[in-house]
Structures are given as structure tokens and as C-alpha cells.
Design a protein around this motif. Sequence first.
Motif, PDB file in Angstrom:
ATOM      1  N   ASN A  75       0.835  -1.202   0.000  1.00 15.46           N
ATOM      2  CA  ASN A  75       0.000   0.000   0.000  1.00 15.46           C
ATOM      3  C   ASN A  75       0.872   1.255   0.000  1.00 15.46           C
ATOM      4  OD1 ASN A  75      -2.452  -1.505   0.236  1.00 15.46           O
ATOM      5  ND2 ASN A  75      -1.991  -1.813   2.413  1.00 15.46           N
ATOM      6  N   PRO A  76       0.393   2.318  -0.631  1.00 25.37           N
ATOM      7  CA  PRO A  76       1.177   3.561  -0.643  1.00 25.37           C
ATOM      8  C   PRO A  76       1.397   4.092   0.771  1.00 25.37           C
ATOM      9  CG  PRO A  76      -0.554   3.643  -2.294  1.00 25.37           C
ATOM     10  CD  PRO A  76      -0.828   2.436  -1.454  1.00 25.37           C
ATOM     11  N   THR A  77       2.578   4.627   1.024  1.00 31.42           N
ATOM     12  CA  THR A  77       2.909   5.205   2.316  1.00 31.42           C
ATOM     13  C   THR A  77       3.870   6.366   2.112  1.00 31.42           C
ATOM     14  OG1 THR A  77       3.817   4.777   4.523  1.00 31.42           O
ATOM     15  CG2 THR A  77       4.841   3.623   2.681  1.00 31.42           C
ATOM     16  N   GLU A  78       3.883   7.292   3.050  1.00 28.87           N
ATOM     17  CA  GLU A  78       4.852   8.388   2.977  1.00 28.87           C
ATOM     18  C   GLU A  78       5.911   8.256   4.060  1.00 28.87           C
ATOM     19  OE1 GLU A  78       1.972   9.887   6.036  1.00 28.87           O
ATOM     20  OE2 GLU A  78       1.879   8.723   4.172  1.00 28.87           O
ATOM     21  N   ARG A  79       5.801   7.191   4.892  1.00 30.24           N
ATOM     22  CA  ARG A  79       6.757   7.006   5.977  1.00 30.24           C
ATOM     23  C   ARG A  79       7.306   5.583   5.958  1.00 30.24           C
ATOM     24  NH1 ARG A  79       2.799  10.277   8.250  1.00 30.24           N
ATOM     25  NH2 ARG A  79       3.557  12.236   9.114  1.00 30.24           N
ATOM     26  N   LEU A  80       8.588   5.468   6.188  1.00 30.25           N
ATOM     27  CA  LEU A  80       9.237   4.172   6.304  1.00 30.25           C
ATOM     28  C   LEU A  80       9.785   4.012   7.716  1.00 30.25           C
ATOM     29  CD1 LEU A  80      11.308   3.909   2.980  1.00 30.25           C
ATOM     30  CD2 LEU A  80       8.998   3.054   3.429  1.00 30.25           C
ATOM     31  N   PHE A  81       9.905   2.763   8.152  1.00 26.04           N
ATOM     32  CA  PHE A  81      10.574   2.479   9.414  1.00 26.04           C
ATOM     33  C   PHE A  81      12.087   2.637   9.240  1.00 26.04           C
ATOM     34  CE2 PHE A  81       6.705  -0.188  10.007  1.00 26.04           C
ATOM     35  CZ  PHE A  81       6.225   0.436  11.146  1.00 26.04           C
ATOM     36  N   HIS A  97      13.546  12.163 -16.997  1.00 28.97           N
ATOM     37  CA  HIS A  97      14.357  12.290 -15.781  1.00 28.97           C
ATOM     38  C   HIS A  97      13.695  13.315 -14.880  1.00 28.97           C
ATOM     39  CE1 HIS A  97      18.421  12.288 -13.695  1.00 28.97           C
ATOM     40  NE2 HIS A  97      17.727  13.223 -13.070  1.00 28.97           N
ATOM     41  N   LEU A  98      13.366  12.874 -13.659  1.00 34.11           N
ATOM     42  CA  LEU A  98      12.753  13.770 -12.681  1.00 34.11           C
ATOM     43  C   LEU A  98      13.459  13.624 -11.348  1.00 34.11           C
ATOM     44  CD1 LEU A  98      10.177  12.300 -14.390  1.00 34.11           C
ATOM     45  CD2 LEU A  98       8.971  14.103 -13.179  1.00 34.11           C
ATOM     46  N   ASP A  99      14.026  14.701 -10.853  1.00 35.40           N
ATOM     47  CA  ASP A  99      14.576  14.736  -9.505  1.00 35.40           C
ATOM     48  C   ASP A  99      13.486  15.219  -8.550  1.00 35.40           C
ATOM     49  OD1 ASP A  99      17.089  13.822 -10.173  1.00 35.40           O
ATOM     50  OD2 ASP A  99      17.917  15.826 -10.460  1.00 35.40           O
ATOM     51  N   GLY A 100      13.420  14.604  -7.381  1.00 34.03           N
ATOM     52  CA  GLY A 100      12.415  15.009  -6.397  1.00 34.03           C
ATOM     53  C   GLY A 100      11.006  14.650  -6.804  1.00 34.03           C
ATOM     54  N   ALA A 101      10.825  13.479  -7.435  1.00 36.11           N
ATOM     55  CA  ALA A 101       9.493  13.083  -7.893  1.00 36.11           C
ATOM     56  C   ALA A 101       8.555  12.808  -6.723  1.00 36.11           C
ATOM     57  CB  ALA A 101       9.597  11.843  -8.787  1.00 36.11           C
ATOM     58  N   LEU A 102       9.096  12.370  -5.573  1.00 37.13           N
ATOM     59  CA  LEU A 102       8.265  12.068  -4.416  1.00 37.13           C
ATOM     60  C   LEU A 102       9.074  12.298  -3.147  1.00 37.13           C
ATOM     61  CD1 LEU A 102       5.501  10.757  -3.489  1.00 37.13           C
ATOM     62  CD2 LEU A 102       6.771   8.632  -3.297  1.00 37.13           C
ATOM     63  N   ALA A 103       8.451  12.929  -2.158  1.00 34.99           N
ATOM     64  CA  ALA A 103       9.092  13.131  -0.854  1.00 34.99           C
ATOM     65  C   ALA A 103       8.610  12.064   0.120  1.00 34.99           C
ATOM     66  CB  ALA A 103       8.760  14.522  -0.320  1.00 34.99           C
ATOM     67  N   PHE A 104       9.508  11.599   0.994  1.00 34.10           N
ATOM     68  CA  PHE A 104       9.106  10.649   2.022  1.00 34.10           C
ATOM     69  C   PHE A 104       9.938  10.871   3.278  1.00 34.10           C
ATOM     70  CE2 PHE A 104      12.584   8.520  -0.109  1.00 34.10           C
ATOM     71  CZ  PHE A 104      13.221   7.766   0.860  1.00 34.10           C
ATOM     72  N   HIS A 105       9.505  10.237   4.366  1.00 32.85           N
ATOM     73  CA  HIS A 105      10.130  10.439   5.672  1.00 32.85           C
ATOM     74  C   HIS A 105      10.444   9.087   6.298  1.00 32.85           C
ATOM     75  CE1 HIS A 105      11.033  12.397   9.466  1.00 32.85           C
ATOM     76  NE2 HIS A 105      10.220  11.578  10.087  1.00 32.85           N
ATOM     77  N   VAL A 106      11.611   8.981   6.892  1.00 37.08           N
ATOM     78  CA  VAL A 106      11.990   7.786   7.647  1.00 37.08           C
ATOM     79  C   VAL A 106      11.930   8.132   9.129  1.00 37.08           C
ATOM     80  CG1 VAL A 106      13.791   6.082   8.104  1.00 37.08           C
ATOM     81  CG2 VAL A 106      13.474   6.949   5.777  1.00 37.08           C
TER      82      VAL A 106
END
Length: 434
Positions: free
Chosen positions: A288-294, A379-388
Motif C-alpha cells: 500500500n502507498p505510504t509516505e513514511r518508512l521504518f 528524468h525527474l529529480d524530487g518526484a516524491l518526498a518521504f520520511h523515515v
Amino acid sequence: MSSDRLPAIAVQEVSKQYRYGAGADGRLADALQRWTRAAVRRGPRTDRDMFWALRGVSLQVMPGELVGVIGRNGAGKSTLLKLLARITTPTEGQVLMRGRVASLLEVGAGFDPELSGRENVFLSGAILGMRAREIADKFDEIVAFSGVERFIDTPVKRYSSGMFVRLAFAVGAHLESDILLIDEVLSVGDAEFQRKCVAKMAAISDQGRTVVFVSHNLHAVQQLCPRAYLLDGGRLATTGPTDEVVSRYLELVGASSESGTTDVGGLNRAGSGDARLQRVALLDHSGNPTERLFLGQTVRALLTFDVAQAIPDAIFQLGVSTADGMRLATAHSTDGGKPSHALEPGVHTVEVAADLGMLPGNFLLDVAVYHANESPIDHLDGALAFHVVNVGEAADDRYPLREIRGAIRPRSTWSVVRDSGSPMTSGSTQSGSS
């Protein structure tokens, strides 16, 4: 008020409107093209044909200040610099500049590939407003800064891209201007050259000259600029101490992809366009889509590409960068000797998993697809932001120190033994193995 306390730059309620599909301002060919289109146009022009690149922006920069301008792609940063450089004029509002202005908006603009480096120094310097005597006096300094002494009498068409950029920047940086406008110069050149650029911009500011620095390199902006402006959607979102402005920018970037998935069809990109990334999603263990990783979790991404025409040799790339644009890791679909992919027209889904062992922090996914000869398709830099987050999948797994240092936690094996001064025997005790 004394003249030295007047702002070097004063932007007063400035707005800039463009027409979709229109060419650049100011050229006769573009004026004729616009006239022709207007002559054959059916129906009245509507608001849907127009867009505002800037809207109601006001700011002041004092003499000797070094300020940064940051924001996402399409925020209006380059439009603002073009207004300051008088390349274009505002639709509404007023721009006041006090002093001689030099701009490095397109490094190398005006270079003739058939001319030697020496000849291009004088040509480019003249275009930037330097007098011939001034160029001659600074010639040795310019060439030494660029590091192309051995090739200065070689036609620049034989230069590498790095040599070309270094010489072009050296010319602009040595112009004795009161105001220097710089756009993304740190996105080109090697690390040593970038350090020289940073040092040069700091020296220019120390001399009492005003510098406006536009960049996606947040670390460089924080290093150089005590104060910064954040543009978002053509409007001034905030201004203040650079650290606070960068924090606000990272909040905006994170908010744009809170669901862990984003439609990237409208972002700025580089490449031929034969295939275009349409959507990117970061996935959890359940897919499932998420914006946070462990802490330490594998980075899994789902990439959706729309292929316009057959590509016989596609190579996919996934990069992970810090929020200020510093690349940390890069994975390719051909890693380990795997072959490139033949893509037929249509929609293709690419799933990739990269076991990077990420430490807590804010990061960006960079996505690209290339031909085997390294020419970019998209080529795309910064296509998606995420948080650990600072919590591992095991409840007791956390980063052990208060200050997080680094961005990647490699897999490691540790062994601690007591040194008794004698050779270790099979009966020696080990502790802390992992």
C-alpha cells in the motif's frame, strides 16, 4: 535616508502573466509569430489561455546582502530572476535595481563553439557588459579560476561540458557588478568546482556586492545565505532566516505527497519524452502507498510509465536524495549485469526494491529512464518526498544518538572480545555479536 541604506533591489507587488504556448518576450520573430496566431485565432481570448508565473510578489534586498531564493519547480524562481535581470518586464508592479547588474541565468549563453576559450572570454565578457581593458586585466584570474589553462586556445566545441561551464562561470563571476544574479550554477560541474563557486560567491558578498542565489541545493543556500525567500505557486510563501525558510519548504514538499503517491505528469523534466513517468508510489510491506518508512526499511517504489513509441533499450533508474538534493544512492535496472528492457507503446508498471537501510530524516525519490547510450528519455529529480521515522520494525530498534549523523545505516557485523594478551583459543568468550 542615505543612499547606502536604500535597497539594492526593490520588488513592489510584481506579477507576471504568460500565455500558454507563447514564445519568449522581446524578439522580432516571436512578435511576428504572436501576430500571426492572433490573426488566425477564432473566438476571443479567455483566461484559460493565460497563467500567472508570479503574483503580487514584494521583496527588498539591501546592498551587500547575499540572499537565497528557493521553491519547487514552477514556483516562479527563474521568472523572478528574469525580471531582475531585465530580460522581461512585469505585467503588474515595479522592479527597482540600483547599480550595475550581472546575471548568470544560463551559464555559457553567448559562447561561440567555433571560437577558442580565449576568444570566448572576451566575447562573453563584452556581452555581460565588461570593457575590453577590464577583461584583459582579469583574464589570467578568470582562466586560473576555470582551470582550463592548457586548453584556452582550443575551440570550445572540443571542451567537455565541465570545462565549458567552468570557463563560462569564471567570466560572469569576475564581472565587477554591484548586483549578481545566479541561477542553479551549482547544479553543474564537479564537487571541487562547486566549492570554488561557493567560496567566490561568499567573497563577492564580502566585497559589499549584492548576490541573489537561486538553487535547489538547500545545503548551499543554508551555507551561503543568512536570509532567504520561499516562492510557492508564483507567490511569496515566506521570508526570514534561511534555516526557518528551508524548514517551511520541506513542510511544503512533504505535504505534496502525504499519501505516499503522486501524479507527476505535470512536473518539469528532462529527456526525449518517448516515455514519461506518470505516477510514483512508495510502498509499505503490504504493497500500500505510504509516505513514511521504518528505520532501516527497504525502499520499495511503484513507477508508472506511459511509453509513446517503442524503446528497444530502456534502463530504469531510482535515486534517493536528501531534501536538499544531495544524491545518496542510485540503483539501475541493469545492476548486476541484467539486460536493458524493450518497451512497446503503452502503459508500463515498474516495481523496484532497494535495501538501503535508511536512517531517520526527510528524503526524495529521483526517477529516470535512459537509453543504453545514456541519453535521457525522462528524468525527474524530487518526484516524491518521504520520511523515515526513528522507529524500527522491531520496537527496540532506534538510532542510538541524539544527533542523527548520516543518512544510511549499512548492514554490519560486530564482534567484541576481551584481549587477554594471549592468542585466542576456542574457549574465548565473545559478546555483542550480531
